[in-house]
Design an enzyme around this catalytic site. Structure first.
Site, short mmCIF file in Angstrom:
data_model
loop_
_atom_site.label_atom_id
_atom_site.label_comp_id
_atom_site.label_asym_id
_atom_site.label_seq_id
_atom_site.Cartn_x
_atom_site.Cartn_y
_atom_site.Cartn_z
CB SER A 184 -0.96 -0.04 1.20
OG SER A 184 -1.93 0.97 1.09
CG ASP A 366 -5.98 -3.07 -4.56
OD1 ASP A 366 -6.92 -2.54 -3.92
OD2 ASP A 366 -4.84 -2.60 -4.59
CG HIS A 419 -5.01 -2.43 -0.83
ND1 HIS A 419 -4.38 -1.81 -1.89
CD2 HIS A 419 -4.62 -1.74 0.28
CE1 HIS A 419 -3.67 -0.79 -1.45
NE2 HIS A 419 -3.80 -0.72 -0.14
#
EC number: 3.4.16.-
Length: 441
Positions: A184, A366, A419
Site C-alpha cells: 500500500s 484491488d 489490496h
C-alpha cells in the site's frame, strides 16, 4: 603518507567504537515474549518486542516485533516489513497478512479476543521485523514535541538509523541477506529506504547492511499512474458501462485526477463513475461492501484487534511503556505528515541500477491500487523482458501471472487477491518463498 596512515587507523577505530556503542546503548529495550494473552499455550516461535530510539536525542521511540525464522534463522534472510497508511500499525502485517498469528474470528462478547497460529506465515522462510512507523503509528511515540513532522524521505532516514542500531544489537543477523518489504502506501517509503541503505553502505556506515532487494505488494508508486488506472480497471471488471468508459476517455483525455474545473463534461461523467463504484469494496471488489465493522464483514477483525491491543494484559505482555500512547488504533490517519515523494519511480530506477532484486506483486481484484497502474509504471522503466507474461502455478492451478525483467525485477499478480495479501495467504506465501530463494515463480 604517515599522516594518512594514522588518519586511516583512527577512522577505523572510531567506526569500531561507534558500532560497539550502537550495540550497547542505543536500543531502548528488548524482551523475549514466551506467551501472549489470547493465545493458548506457549508461542510456537521466538518473538521479541522492543523500542529503538532514533533522532539526535533519540526522541523518537520506534516499537518493533521481531520473529525469528521458523526454519533456519542463522542463514535465512531478514525481512523488514512496513505497513502502509501512512500511520498503520505493524500489527496489520503481524496479525492480518504475513505474520505467524491471526485473530480468531469469533463474535466479540466482552472477553479478550483470541489468537491462532497461521499456516502461511512468511516467517517459514525468513526472520521478520514488523516496525511501527512513522512516530504515532502503533505503539511508537516521541518523548518530545517534534520540530519537523514525519515525511516520506525523512522516514527512509529514520528507518535506516533504526536498522543500524537494531543490527548493532543483533549482530548475529548482520551477515544474513537483508530485504525491505511492505504494501500500500509503503510503496513510497520502501524504495526510498532501500536507496538510503544503499547510500549508507557506500558512504558512511560500518558494518554495511547486507542489502539484497525489496518486495512490494499493491504499492502506491505514482499518483498519476495509480489513480488514473482506476477507471480502466473498473471498465475491465464490468463496474461501468462501455458508454460511460468511452465518454470518460473522450472528455477527460485519460487524466481523471487533475480535472480542470471548467471541464464540466468530464466532471459530470466522473460523478457518474463514482455513483457506480462508491458501494464497491475497494480492498477487493468481490467482497461485501461494509460501512461498519459487523461480524459478517471482513474488517470485523480490525475491531477485534483493537480490543486485543488495548487490553492492559496484552500491553504488559508486549512490554509497552506505560503512558506513552493513549488508545491504540490500527491506522492513525491523523498523524501530521509531509507527503514529499510524489513518485517513487526514480527510486526504483536507482535501486535497479545498483543491482538490487525486487518483487512487485498485485492482487488483481484491488480497486485501491489497481494492477493496471502498477503495470504501467513498470513499463515506463523500459526494462527488457527476460521471462515474458505467463501463468504461475500452485498444484496445477493458476495462482496468478508473472513477468520477469532484466534488471532483476519480477512482477506478479495474485489471482483473486486484494489490496493486501491476507485474501490469498497460501498463494502469497508460496510466491514469496519461491522468489526469496531465487526460484522462478
Amino acid at each position: 603518507m604517515a599522516s594518512n596512515y594514522v588518519f586511516s587507523v583512527l577512522r577505523s577505530l572510531l567506526l569500531l567504537i561507534h558500532t560497539v556503542f550502537l550495540g550497547q546503548h542505543h536500543v531502548s529495550s528488548a524482551t523475549i515474549i514466551k506467551s501472549l494473552p489470547g493465545f493458548e499455550g506457549p508461542l510456537p516461535f521466538e518473538l521479541e518486542t522492543g523500542y529503538i530510539g532514533v533522532g539526535e536525542e533519540e526522541e523518537v521511540q520506534l516499537f518493533y516485533y521481531f520473529i525469528k525464522s521458523e526454519r533456519n534463522p542463522k542463514e535465512d534472510p531478514l525481512l523488514l516489513w512496513l505497513s502502509g497508511g501512512p500511520g498503520c500499525s505493524s500489527i496489520s502485517g503481524l496479525l492480518f497478512e504475513n505474520g505467524p498469528l491471526a485473530m480468531k474470528l469469533d463474535v466479540y462478547n466482552g472477553t479478550l479476543p483470541s489468537l491462532v497460529s497461521t499456516t502461511y506465515s512468511w516467517t517459514k522462510a525468513s526472520s521478520m521485523i514488523f516496525l511501527d512507523q512513522p512516530v504515532g503509528a502503533g505503539f511508537s511515540y516521541s518523548r518530545t514535541q517534534l520540530l519537523n513532522k514525519p515525511s516520506d524521505s525523512g522516514e527512509a532516514k529514520r528507518i535506516h538509523e533504526f536498522l543500524q542500531k537494531w543490527l548493532g544489537k543483533h549482530q548475529e543477523f548482520s551477515s544474513n541477506p537483508f530485504y525491505v518489504g511492505g504494501d500500500s502506501y509503503s510503496g513510497m517509503v520502501v524504495p526510498a529506504t532501500v536507496q538510503e541503505i544503499s547510500k549508507g553502505n557506500y558512504e558512511c556506515c560500518n558494518p554495511p547492511i547486507n542489502l539484497q532487494g525489496y518486495v512490494l505488494g499493491n504499492p502506491l508508486t505514482d499518483f498519476v499512474y495509480d489513480y488514473n488506472s482506476r477507471i480502466p480497471f473498473a471498465h475491465g471488471m464490468a463496474l461501468i458501462s462501455d458508454e460511460l468508459f468511452e465518454s470518460l476517455k473522450k472528455t477527460c483525455k485519460g487524466d481523471y485526477r487533475n480535472v480542470h474545473p471548467r471541464n464540466t463534461e468530464c466532471l459530470k461523467f466522473i460523478e457518474e463513475f463514482n455513483k457506480c463504484t462508491n458501494s464497491i469494496c475497494q480492498r477487493r471488489i468481490i467482497d461485501p461492501f461494509c460501512e461498519t465493522e459487523t461480524p459478517n464483514c471482513y474488517i470485523y477483525r480490525f475491531l477485534l484487534a483493537a480490543y486485543w491491543a488495548n487490553d492492559e494484559t496484552v500491553r504488559k505482555a508486549l512490554q509497552i511503556k506505560k503512558e506513552t500512547i493513549g488508545e491504540w488504533v490500527r491506522c492513525h490517519y491523523g498523524i501530521p505528515y509531509n507527503y514529499d515523494i510524489k513518485s517513487s519511480i526514480p527510486y526504483h530506477m536507482n535501486n535497479s541500477i545498483n543491482g538490487y532484486r525486487s518483487l512487485i506483486y498485485s492482487g488483481d481484484h484491488d480497486f485501491e491500487v489497481p494492477f493496471l497502474g502498477t503495470q504501467a509504471w513498470i513499463r515506463s522503466l523500459n526494462y527488457s523482458v527476460i521471462d515474458d507474461w505467463r501463468p504461475w502455478m500452485i498444484k496445477d492451478q493458476i495462482a496468478g501471472y508473472t513477468r520477469t525483467y532484466a534488471n532483476k525485477m519480477t512482477f506478479a499478480t495474485i489471482r483473486g487477491g486484494g489490496h493486501t495479501i491476507e485474501f490469498k495467504p497460501e498463494e502469497a506465501s508460496i510466491m514469496f518463498q519461491r522468489w526469496i530463494k531465487g526460484q522462478p515463480l
